[in-house]
Design a protein around this motif. Structure first.
Motif, PDB file in Angstrom:
ATOM      1  N   SER A  92     -32.510 -17.390   6.822  1.00  0.00           N
ATOM      2  CA  SER A  92     -32.166 -18.816   6.835  1.00  0.00           C
ATOM      3  C   SER A  92     -33.353 -19.712   6.516  1.00  0.00           C
ATOM      4  O   SER A  92     -33.175 -20.874   6.140  1.00  0.00           O
ATOM      5  CB  SER A  92     -31.583 -19.202   8.197  1.00  0.00           C
ATOM      6  OG  SER A  92     -32.565 -19.105   9.221  1.00  0.00           O
ATOM      7  N   GLN A 157     -23.221 -19.675   4.417  1.00  0.00           N
ATOM      8  CA  GLN A 157     -23.652 -20.749   5.313  1.00  0.00           C
ATOM      9  C   GLN A 157     -25.057 -21.233   4.958  1.00  0.00           C
ATOM     10  O   GLN A 157     -25.336 -22.421   4.965  1.00  0.00           O
ATOM     11  CB  GLN A 157     -23.677 -20.258   6.762  1.00  0.00           C
ATOM     12  CG  GLN A 157     -22.338 -19.946   7.371  1.00  0.00           C
ATOM     13  CD  GLN A 157     -22.496 -19.463   8.801  1.00  0.00           C
ATOM     14  OE1 GLN A 157     -23.503 -19.745   9.453  1.00  0.00           O
ATOM     15  NE2 GLN A 157     -21.522 -18.719   9.292  1.00  0.00           N
ATOM     16  N   PHE A 159     -27.018 -20.734   2.083  1.00  0.00           N
ATOM     17  CA  PHE A 159     -27.340 -21.196   0.738  1.00  0.00           C
ATOM     18  C   PHE A 159     -26.249 -22.120   0.197  1.00  0.00           C
ATOM     19  O   PHE A 159     -25.056 -21.928   0.454  1.00  0.00           O
ATOM     20  CB  PHE A 159     -27.530 -20.005  -0.199  1.00  0.00           C
ATOM     21  CG  PHE A 159     -28.673 -19.119   0.205  1.00  0.00           C
ATOM     22  CD1 PHE A 159     -29.979 -19.424  -0.141  1.00  0.00           C
ATOM     23  CD2 PHE A 159     -28.452 -17.976   0.968  1.00  0.00           C
ATOM     24  CE1 PHE A 159     -31.038 -18.618   0.247  1.00  0.00           C
ATOM     25  CE2 PHE A 159     -29.501 -17.156   1.368  1.00  0.00           C
ATOM     26  CZ  PHE A 159     -30.799 -17.477   1.004  1.00  0.00           C
ATOM     27  N   ASP A 160     -26.673 -23.049  -0.573  1.00  0.00           N
ATOM     28  CA  ASP A 160     -25.758 -24.065  -1.107  1.00  0.00           C
ATOM     29  C   ASP A 160     -25.109 -23.559  -2.392  1.00  0.00           C
ATOM     30  O   ASP A 160     -25.407 -24.024  -3.483  1.00  0.00           O
ATOM     31  CB  ASP A 160     -26.526 -25.364  -1.367  1.00  0.00           C
ATOM     32  CG  ASP A 160     -25.589 -26.499  -1.743  1.00  0.00           C
ATOM     33  OD1 ASP A 160     -24.382 -26.393  -1.455  1.00  0.00           O
ATOM     34  OD2 ASP A 160     -26.063 -27.480  -2.341  1.00  0.00           O
ATOM     35  N   PHE A 161     -24.215 -22.588  -2.245  1.00  0.00           N
ATOM     36  CA  PHE A 161     -23.533 -22.024  -3.406  1.00  0.00           C
ATOM     37  C   PHE A 161     -22.420 -22.954  -3.866  1.00  0.00           C
ATOM     38  O   PHE A 161     -21.550 -23.330  -3.075  1.00  0.00           O
ATOM     39  CB  PHE A 161     -22.932 -20.652  -3.068  1.00  0.00           C
ATOM     40  CG  PHE A 161     -23.947 -19.591  -2.759  1.00  0.00           C
ATOM     41  CD1 PHE A 161     -24.926 -19.247  -3.682  1.00  0.00           C
ATOM     42  CD2 PHE A 161     -23.909 -18.918  -1.544  1.00  0.00           C
ATOM     43  CE1 PHE A 161     -25.852 -18.273  -3.401  1.00  0.00           C
ATOM     44  CE2 PHE A 161     -24.826 -17.921  -1.253  1.00  0.00           C
ATOM     45  CZ  PHE A 161     -25.807 -17.603  -2.185  1.00  0.00           C
ATOM     46  N   GLN A 162     -22.437 -23.326  -5.144  1.00  0.00           N
ATOM     47  CA  GLN A 162     -21.321 -24.085  -5.705  1.00  0.00           C
ATOM     48  C   GLN A 162     -20.105 -23.177  -5.901  1.00  0.00           C
ATOM     49  O   GLN A 162     -18.967 -23.586  -5.724  1.00  0.00           O
ATOM     50  CB  GLN A 162     -21.732 -24.705  -7.043  1.00  0.00           C
ATOM     51  CG  GLN A 162     -22.889 -25.690  -6.924  1.00  0.00           C
ATOM     52  CD  GLN A 162     -22.569 -26.858  -6.008  1.00  0.00           C
ATOM     53  OE1 GLN A 162     -21.483 -27.433  -6.070  1.00  0.00           O
ATOM     54  NE2 GLN A 162     -23.509 -27.208  -5.138  1.00  0.00           N
ATOM     55  N   SER A 205     -27.880 -16.693  -9.001  1.00  0.00           N
ATOM     56  CA  SER A 205     -27.957 -17.028  -7.580  1.00  0.00           C
ATOM     57  C   SER A 205     -29.341 -16.738  -6.988  1.00  0.00           C
ATOM     58  O   SER A 205     -29.674 -17.253  -5.911  1.00  0.00           O
ATOM     59  CB  SER A 205     -26.903 -16.229  -6.799  1.00  0.00           C
ATOM     60  OG  SER A 205     -27.184 -14.834  -6.845  1.00  0.00           O
ATOM     61  N   LEU A 208     -31.636 -19.795  -5.944  1.00  0.00           N
ATOM     62  CA  LEU A 208     -31.133 -20.815  -5.028  1.00  0.00           C
ATOM     63  C   LEU A 208     -31.914 -20.816  -3.712  1.00  0.00           C
ATOM     64  O   LEU A 208     -32.285 -19.764  -3.196  1.00  0.00           O
ATOM     65  CB  LEU A 208     -29.650 -20.583  -4.749  1.00  0.00           C
ATOM     66  CG  LEU A 208     -28.691 -20.877  -5.906  1.00  0.00           C
ATOM     67  CD1 LEU A 208     -27.274 -20.530  -5.502  1.00  0.00           C
ATOM     68  CD2 LEU A 208     -28.773 -22.350  -6.304  1.00  0.00           C
ATOM     69  N   PRO A 210     -32.359 -22.041   0.419  1.00  0.00           N
ATOM     70  CA  PRO A 210     -31.576 -22.456   1.589  1.00  0.00           C
ATOM     71  C   PRO A 210     -31.867 -23.907   1.933  1.00  0.00           C
ATOM     72  O   PRO A 210     -32.897 -24.464   1.555  1.00  0.00           O
ATOM     73  CB  PRO A 210     -32.077 -21.509   2.694  1.00  0.00           C
ATOM     74  CG  PRO A 210     -33.453 -21.144   2.277  1.00  0.00           C
ATOM     75  CD  PRO A 210     -33.428 -21.099   0.776  1.00  0.00           C
ATOM     76  N   GLN A 211     -30.986 -24.505   2.659  1.00  0.00           N
ATOM     77  CA  GLN A 211     -31.140 -25.910   3.011  1.00  0.00           C
ATOM     78  C   GLN A 211     -32.259 -26.128   4.024  1.00  0.00           C
ATOM     79  O   GLN A 211     -32.765 -27.239   4.160  1.00  0.00           O
ATOM     80  CB  GLN A 211     -29.814 -26.445   3.562  1.00  0.00           C
ATOM     81  CG  GLN A 211     -28.660 -26.340   2.569  1.00  0.00           C
ATOM     82  CD  GLN A 211     -27.320 -26.731   3.168  1.00  0.00           C
ATOM     83  OE1 GLN A 211     -27.267 -27.243   4.277  1.00  0.00           O
ATOM     84  NE2 GLN A 211     -26.247 -26.501   2.443  1.00  0.00           N
ATOM     85  N   GLN A 212     -32.658 -25.070   4.733  1.00  0.00           N
ATOM     86  CA  GLN A 212     -33.678 -25.209   5.776  1.00  0.00           C
ATOM     87  C   GLN A 212     -34.880 -24.298   5.509  1.00  0.00           C
ATOM     88  O   GLN A 212     -35.427 -23.697   6.437  1.00  0.00           O
ATOM     89  CB  GLN A 212     -33.069 -24.895   7.144  1.00  0.00           C
ATOM     90  CG  GLN A 212     -31.946 -25.852   7.540  1.00  0.00           C
ATOM     91  CD  GLN A 212     -31.347 -25.494   8.884  1.00  0.00           C
ATOM     92  OE1 GLN A 212     -31.107 -24.333   9.187  1.00  0.00           O
ATOM     93  NE2 GLN A 212     -31.099 -26.499   9.713  1.00  0.00           N
TER      94      GLN A 212
END
Length: 354
Positions: A92, A157, A159-162, A205, A208, A210-212
Protein backbone atom coordinates in the motif's frame (compact mmCIF):
# COMPACT_ATOMS: atom_id res chain seq x y z
CA UNK A 1 8.29 -27.01 8.61
CA UNK A 2 6.30 -29.25 6.29
CA UNK A 3 2.75 -27.98 6.77
CA UNK A 4 1.68 -24.80 5.04
CA UNK A 5 1.38 -21.81 7.37
CA UNK A 6 -0.89 -18.87 6.54
CA UNK A 7 -1.20 -15.38 8.08
CA UNK A 8 -3.42 -15.06 11.10
CA UNK A 9 -4.86 -12.16 9.15
CA UNK A 10 -6.85 -14.73 7.16
CA UNK A 11 -8.55 -15.89 10.38
CA UNK A 12 -9.20 -12.27 11.34
CA UNK A 13 -10.67 -11.66 7.89
CA UNK A 14 -13.05 -14.58 8.41
CA UNK A 15 -14.04 -13.14 11.81
CA UNK A 16 -14.61 -9.70 10.28
CA UNK A 17 -16.93 -11.21 7.67
CA UNK A 18 -18.92 -13.04 10.36
CA UNK A 19 -19.25 -9.83 12.37
CA UNK A 20 -20.56 -7.98 9.30
CA UNK A 21 -23.22 -10.69 9.00
CA UNK A 22 -24.20 -10.23 12.65
CA UNK A 23 -22.77 -13.60 13.66
CA UNK A 24 -20.13 -14.94 16.06
CA UNK A 25 -18.16 -18.22 15.74
CA UNK A 26 -20.19 -19.84 18.54
CA UNK A 27 -23.30 -19.72 16.30
CA UNK A 28 -21.78 -21.82 13.51
CA UNK A 29 -21.97 -25.24 15.17
CA UNK A 30 -18.24 -25.74 15.81
CA UNK A 31 -17.14 -28.36 18.31
CA UNK A 32 -15.79 -27.20 21.71
CA UNK A 33 -12.28 -28.23 20.61
CA UNK A 34 -12.57 -26.20 17.40
CA UNK A 35 -13.85 -23.14 19.27
CA UNK A 36 -11.01 -23.40 21.79
CA UNK A 37 -8.42 -23.56 19.02
CA UNK A 38 -10.12 -20.67 17.20
CA UNK A 39 -9.95 -18.51 20.33
CA UNK A 40 -6.26 -19.27 20.63
CA UNK A 41 -5.48 -18.36 16.99
CA UNK A 42 -7.63 -15.22 17.03
CA UNK A 43 -5.77 -14.00 20.12
CA UNK A 44 -2.42 -14.16 18.29
CA UNK A 45 -0.93 -11.12 16.52
CA UNK A 46 -2.32 -10.66 13.02
CA UNK A 47 1.11 -10.72 11.37
CA UNK A 48 2.06 -14.14 12.80
CA UNK A 49 1.17 -17.42 11.09
CA UNK A 50 -0.90 -20.50 11.93
CA UNK A 51 -1.98 -23.81 10.42
CA UNK A 52 -3.51 -23.83 6.96
CA UNK A 53 -5.02 -27.24 7.70
CA UNK A 54 -7.11 -25.82 10.53
CA UNK A 55 -8.10 -22.78 8.45
CA UNK A 56 -9.23 -25.09 5.65
CA UNK A 57 -11.31 -27.03 8.18
CA UNK A 58 -12.92 -23.83 9.46
CA UNK A 59 -13.72 -22.49 5.98
CA UNK A 60 -15.17 -25.77 4.70
CA UNK A 61 -17.37 -26.00 7.79
CA UNK A 62 -18.45 -22.36 7.35
CA UNK A 63 -19.31 -22.88 3.67
CA UNK A 64 -21.62 -25.76 4.56
CA UNK A 65 -23.16 -24.17 7.65
CA UNK A 66 -23.82 -20.82 5.95
CA UNK A 67 -24.70 -22.44 2.60
CA UNK A 68 -22.28 -20.01 0.94
CA UNK A 69 -20.19 -21.68 -1.81
CA UNK A 70 -18.66 -18.29 -2.69
CA UNK A 71 -17.39 -17.67 0.85
CA UNK A 72 -13.79 -17.13 -0.33
CA UNK A 73 -14.94 -14.23 -2.51
CA UNK A 74 -17.14 -12.83 0.25
CA UNK A 75 -14.15 -12.82 2.63
CA UNK A 76 -11.91 -11.15 0.04
CA UNK A 77 -14.30 -8.17 -0.20
CA UNK A 78 -13.33 -7.26 3.38
CA UNK A 79 -9.56 -7.46 2.84
CA UNK A 80 -7.35 -4.67 4.23
CA UNK A 81 -3.54 -4.28 4.10
CA UNK A 82 -3.19 -5.38 7.74
CA UNK A 83 -4.57 -8.83 6.90
CA UNK A 84 -1.34 -9.47 4.95
CA UNK A 85 0.78 -8.08 7.79
CA UNK A 86 3.86 -6.00 6.98
CA UNK A 87 3.73 -7.12 3.34
CA UNK A 88 0.25 -5.63 2.96
CA UNK A 89 1.46 -2.30 4.29
CA UNK A 90 4.48 -2.42 1.96
CA UNK A 91 2.20 -2.93 -1.04
CA UNK A 92 0.00 0.00 0.00
CA UNK A 93 2.99 2.34 0.43
CA UNK A 94 5.11 1.22 -2.53
CA UNK A 95 5.97 3.55 -5.42
CA UNK A 96 4.35 1.47 -8.19
CA UNK A 97 2.66 -1.81 -9.06
CA UNK A 98 6.04 -3.14 -10.24
CA UNK A 99 7.65 -2.35 -6.88
CA UNK A 100 4.76 -3.93 -4.95
CA UNK A 101 5.14 -7.14 -6.98
CA UNK A 102 8.86 -7.23 -6.22
CA UNK A 103 8.12 -7.00 -2.49
CA UNK A 104 5.54 -9.79 -2.81
CA UNK A 105 8.09 -12.14 -4.35
CA UNK A 106 10.86 -11.19 -1.97
CA UNK A 107 8.82 -11.53 1.24
CA UNK A 108 6.15 -14.06 0.22
CA UNK A 109 7.13 -16.30 3.16
CA UNK A 110 5.59 -13.72 5.48
CA UNK A 111 2.20 -14.61 3.98
CA UNK A 112 2.31 -18.31 3.02
CA UNK A 113 5.19 -20.41 4.35
CA UNK A 114 6.35 -24.01 4.57
CA UNK A 115 8.28 -26.50 2.45
CA UNK A 116 5.25 -26.94 0.19
CA UNK A 117 5.04 -23.18 -0.44
CA UNK A 118 6.78 -22.42 -3.74
CA UNK A 119 7.92 -18.81 -4.31
CA UNK A 120 6.21 -16.79 -7.05
CA UNK A 121 7.95 -16.00 -10.33
CA UNK A 122 7.50 -12.74 -12.19
CA UNK A 123 8.12 -12.70 -15.93
CA UNK A 124 7.61 -9.86 -18.35
CA UNK A 125 6.76 -10.86 -21.90
CA UNK A 126 6.10 -8.51 -24.85
CA UNK A 127 2.36 -8.89 -24.43
CA UNK A 128 1.82 -9.12 -20.65
CA UNK A 129 3.24 -9.69 -17.18
CA UNK A 130 3.00 -13.21 -15.72
CA UNK A 131 2.96 -13.87 -11.98
CA UNK A 132 3.27 -17.66 -11.65
CA UNK A 133 3.85 -20.56 -9.29
CA UNK A 134 3.43 -24.34 -9.73
CA UNK A 135 0.89 -26.78 -8.34
CA UNK A 136 2.28 -28.67 -5.34
CA UNK A 137 -0.80 -30.54 -4.11
CA UNK A 138 -4.53 -30.12 -4.75
CA UNK A 139 -5.18 -30.10 -0.99
CA UNK A 140 -3.85 -26.54 -1.02
CA UNK A 141 -6.39 -25.34 -3.58
CA UNK A 142 -8.26 -23.27 -0.97
CA UNK A 143 -5.20 -21.24 0.03
CA UNK A 144 -4.47 -20.53 -3.65
CA UNK A 145 -8.01 -19.30 -4.26
CA UNK A 146 -7.99 -17.29 -1.04
CA UNK A 147 -4.66 -15.65 -1.87
CA UNK A 148 -5.65 -14.91 -5.49
CA UNK A 149 -8.93 -13.32 -4.42
CA UNK A 150 -7.39 -11.26 -1.61
CA UNK A 151 -4.42 -10.10 -3.70
CA UNK A 152 -6.57 -8.90 -6.57
CA UNK A 153 -9.16 -7.25 -4.31
CA UNK A 154 -6.48 -5.47 -2.28
CA UNK A 155 -4.75 -4.27 -5.45
CA UNK A 156 -7.99 -2.69 -6.63
CA UNK A 157 -8.18 -0.80 -3.32
CA UNK A 158 -4.56 0.38 -3.30
CA UNK A 159 -4.05 1.38 -6.92
CA UNK A 160 -6.13 3.78 -8.94
CA UNK A 161 -7.00 1.41 -11.78
CA UNK A 162 -9.29 2.89 -14.42
CA UNK A 163 -9.83 -0.65 -15.68
CA UNK A 164 -8.90 -3.98 -14.15
CA UNK A 165 -5.24 -4.77 -14.95
CA UNK A 166 -5.95 -8.52 -14.87
CA UNK A 167 -6.13 -10.13 -18.27
CA UNK A 168 -6.50 -13.77 -17.23
CA UNK A 169 -6.50 -15.94 -14.11
CA UNK A 170 -5.11 -19.50 -14.32
CA UNK A 171 -5.69 -22.14 -11.64
CA UNK A 172 -3.85 -25.47 -11.65
CA UNK A 173 -6.65 -27.25 -9.77
CA UNK A 174 -10.27 -27.96 -10.71
CA UNK A 175 -12.97 -25.35 -9.95
CA UNK A 176 -14.39 -25.42 -6.42
CA UNK A 177 -17.67 -23.72 -7.41
CA UNK A 178 -19.63 -22.80 -10.53
CA UNK A 179 -17.57 -21.00 -13.19
CA UNK A 180 -19.89 -18.00 -13.30
CA UNK A 181 -18.84 -17.08 -9.74
CA UNK A 182 -15.16 -16.88 -10.76
CA UNK A 183 -15.86 -14.87 -13.89
CA UNK A 184 -18.14 -12.45 -12.02
CA UNK A 185 -15.59 -11.85 -9.25
CA UNK A 186 -12.49 -11.44 -11.42
CA UNK A 187 -14.20 -9.87 -14.45
CA UNK A 188 -11.85 -11.65 -16.84
CA UNK A 189 -11.15 -15.03 -18.40
CA UNK A 190 -10.59 -17.74 -15.76
CA UNK A 191 -9.04 -21.10 -16.68
CA UNK A 192 -8.67 -24.25 -14.59
CA UNK A 193 -6.44 -27.36 -14.64
CA UNK A 194 -3.61 -25.32 -16.13
CA UNK A 195 0.09 -26.17 -15.96
CA UNK A 196 0.66 -23.47 -13.33
CA UNK A 197 -1.12 -20.91 -11.20
CA UNK A 198 -0.88 -17.57 -12.98
CA UNK A 199 -2.15 -14.02 -12.81
CA UNK A 200 -1.71 -12.37 -16.21
CA UNK A 201 -1.48 -8.57 -16.01
CA UNK A 202 -1.48 -5.80 -18.59
CA UNK A 203 1.96 -4.23 -18.93
CA UNK A 204 0.66 -0.68 -18.66
CA UNK A 205 -0.39 -1.32 -15.06
CA UNK A 206 3.24 -1.63 -13.88
CA UNK A 207 3.88 2.09 -13.59
CA UNK A 208 0.70 2.96 -11.68
CA UNK A 209 1.28 4.42 -8.22
CA UNK A 210 -0.76 3.85 -5.07
CA UNK A 211 -2.64 6.77 -3.63
CA UNK A 212 -0.62 6.61 -0.39
CA UNK A 213 2.95 6.01 -1.64
CA UNK A 214 5.48 6.67 1.13
CA UNK A 215 9.19 5.93 0.31
CA UNK A 216 10.40 6.77 3.83
CA UNK A 217 7.91 4.37 5.43
CA UNK A 218 8.79 1.70 2.87
CA UNK A 219 12.40 1.85 4.07
CA UNK A 220 11.34 1.07 7.64
CA UNK A 221 8.89 -1.65 6.55
CA UNK A 222 11.55 -3.33 4.40
CA UNK A 223 13.89 -3.54 7.39
CA UNK A 224 11.07 -5.02 9.47
CA UNK A 225 10.31 -7.60 6.74
CA UNK A 226 14.00 -8.51 6.39
CA UNK A 227 14.27 -9.07 10.15
CA UNK A 228 11.15 -11.26 10.13
CA UNK A 229 12.47 -13.37 7.23
CA UNK A 230 15.85 -13.76 8.96
CA UNK A 231 14.11 -15.36 11.96
CA UNK A 232 12.49 -18.04 9.79
CA UNK A 233 14.15 -21.46 9.34
CA UNK A 234 15.98 -22.01 6.06
CA UNK A 235 13.78 -24.14 3.77
CA UNK A 236 16.31 -24.61 0.99
CA UNK A 237 20.05 -24.37 0.59
CA UNK A 238 21.42 -21.62 -1.63
CA UNK A 239 22.44 -24.34 -4.08
CA UNK A 240 18.86 -25.58 -4.33
CA UNK A 241 17.58 -22.06 -4.90
CA UNK A 242 20.12 -21.50 -7.69
CA UNK A 243 19.27 -24.87 -9.28
CA UNK A 244 15.57 -23.94 -9.42
CA UNK A 245 16.29 -20.59 -11.02
CA UNK A 246 18.72 -22.02 -13.60
CA UNK A 247 16.39 -24.91 -14.50
CA UNK A 248 13.49 -22.51 -14.97
CA UNK A 249 15.53 -20.16 -17.17
CA UNK A 250 16.84 -22.98 -19.35
CA UNK A 251 13.33 -24.32 -19.87
CA UNK A 252 11.39 -21.12 -20.47
CA UNK A 253 13.97 -18.71 -21.87
CA UNK A 254 15.80 -21.41 -23.88
CA UNK A 255 19.18 -19.88 -23.20
CA UNK A 256 21.80 -19.81 -20.44
CA UNK A 257 21.29 -17.42 -17.49
CA UNK A 258 24.08 -15.28 -16.10
CA UNK A 259 24.99 -15.38 -12.43
CA UNK A 260 23.93 -11.73 -12.20
CA UNK A 261 20.42 -12.65 -13.38
CA UNK A 262 20.14 -15.49 -10.86
CA UNK A 263 21.54 -13.33 -8.05
CA UNK A 264 19.02 -10.60 -8.79
CA UNK A 265 16.17 -13.12 -8.64
CA UNK A 266 17.44 -14.26 -5.23
CA UNK A 267 17.89 -10.68 -4.00
CA UNK A 268 21.66 -10.93 -3.68
CA UNK A 269 24.70 -9.56 -5.45
CA UNK A 270 26.64 -11.85 -7.77
CA UNK A 271 29.63 -11.75 -5.44
CA UNK A 272 27.54 -12.69 -2.40
CA UNK A 273 25.96 -15.57 -4.30
CA UNK A 274 29.35 -16.94 -5.35
CA UNK A 275 30.57 -16.74 -1.76
CA UNK A 276 27.51 -18.54 -0.40
CA UNK A 277 27.80 -21.30 -3.00
CA UNK A 278 31.48 -21.72 -2.16
CA UNK A 279 30.55 -22.16 1.50
CA UNK A 280 28.24 -25.01 0.42
CA UNK A 281 31.06 -26.64 -1.55
CA UNK A 282 29.93 -25.77 -5.06
CA UNK A 283 29.89 -22.93 -7.57
CA UNK A 284 27.66 -21.37 -10.19
CA UNK A 285 29.48 -22.97 -13.15
CA UNK A 286 29.13 -26.46 -11.66
CA UNK A 287 25.40 -25.97 -11.03
CA UNK A 288 24.93 -24.54 -14.51
CA UNK A 289 26.56 -27.55 -16.16
CA UNK A 290 24.51 -30.04 -14.14
CA UNK A 291 21.26 -28.27 -15.00
CA UNK A 292 22.29 -28.03 -18.65
CA UNK A 293 22.80 -31.79 -18.73
CA UNK A 294 19.44 -32.43 -17.07
CA UNK A 295 17.76 -30.16 -19.60
CA UNK A 296 19.68 -31.98 -22.33
CA UNK A 297 18.18 -35.28 -21.12
CA UNK A 298 14.66 -33.84 -21.31
CA UNK A 299 15.24 -32.51 -24.82
CA UNK A 300 16.67 -35.86 -25.94
CA UNK A 301 13.46 -37.54 -24.76
CA UNK A 302 11.53 -35.06 -26.88
CA UNK A 303 13.59 -36.10 -29.95
CA UNK A 304 15.06 -32.62 -30.37
CA UNK A 305 18.08 -32.73 -32.68
CA UNK A 306 21.55 -32.52 -31.14
CA UNK A 307 22.37 -29.34 -33.03
CA UNK A 308 19.21 -27.66 -31.72
CA UNK A 309 19.96 -28.86 -28.17
CA UNK A 310 23.45 -27.36 -28.40
CA UNK A 311 21.98 -24.02 -29.47
CA UNK A 312 19.28 -24.03 -26.77
CA UNK A 313 21.84 -24.78 -24.06
CA UNK A 314 24.35 -22.17 -25.14
CA UNK A 315 27.05 -24.41 -26.64
CA UNK A 316 28.96 -23.27 -29.72
CA UNK A 317 28.10 -26.45 -31.63
CA UNK A 318 27.12 -30.12 -31.31
CA UNK A 319 30.71 -31.18 -30.62
CA UNK A 320 30.99 -28.81 -27.66
CA UNK A 321 27.75 -30.22 -26.27
CA UNK A 322 29.02 -33.79 -26.71
CA UNK A 323 32.28 -33.00 -24.87
CA UNK A 324 30.42 -31.35 -22.01
CA UNK A 325 28.01 -34.28 -21.73
CA UNK A 326 30.85 -36.82 -21.64
CA UNK A 327 32.75 -34.81 -19.03
CA UNK A 328 29.66 -34.53 -16.81
CA UNK A 329 28.17 -38.02 -17.15
CA UNK A 330 31.05 -40.21 -18.34
CA UNK A 331 28.87 -41.38 -21.23
CA UNK A 332 28.80 -40.32 -24.86
CA UNK A 333 25.83 -38.27 -26.02
CA UNK A 334 25.09 -40.57 -28.95
CA UNK A 335 25.10 -43.62 -26.68
CA UNK A 336 22.64 -41.94 -24.32
CA UNK A 337 20.39 -40.94 -27.21
CA UNK A 338 20.35 -44.56 -28.41
CA UNK A 339 19.46 -45.81 -24.91
CA UNK A 340 16.55 -43.39 -24.65
CA UNK A 341 15.30 -44.35 -28.09
CA UNK A 342 15.47 -48.07 -27.24
CA UNK A 343 13.59 -47.49 -24.00
CA UNK A 344 10.90 -45.53 -25.85
CA UNK A 345 10.58 -48.26 -28.50
CA UNK A 346 10.27 -50.94 -25.80
CA UNK A 347 7.54 -48.96 -24.01
CA UNK A 348 5.65 -48.38 -27.24
CA UNK A 349 5.82 -52.11 -28.06
CA UNK A 350 4.57 -53.01 -24.57
CA UNK A 351 1.62 -50.61 -24.86
CA UNK A 352 0.63 -51.96 -28.26
CA UNK A 353 0.88 -55.62 -27.28
CA UNK A 354 -2.56 -57.15 -26.67
Amino acid sequence: MSEIQIPNGYYQLWLRYLSAQGRVPEQLGFSPAQLQHLQHVLALPMDTQSSYQFFNEIIQHSIQFLDCPTLVFELARYIQPEHFGVLGYMASRSNSVAEALQYMMRFSRLVVDGTAAVPMRLEQQPDALYLSWPLVDEKYSLVHEMTFACMTQLAMQIFDFQHSPIREIHFAHAPRMAMLHYEKFYGCKVLFKQAEYQIVLNLESLSLKPQQADPSLIHLLTKQAEDAIALKPQLETVQQQVQEQVAHYLRYEQQVPSIEWVAQRLFRSGRTLQRQLKQEGTGFKQILEIERMQRCENLLRQNVSLSDIAQLLGYSDQSALARAYKACTGQTLLKRKQQLQQAEDALSLQQNTP
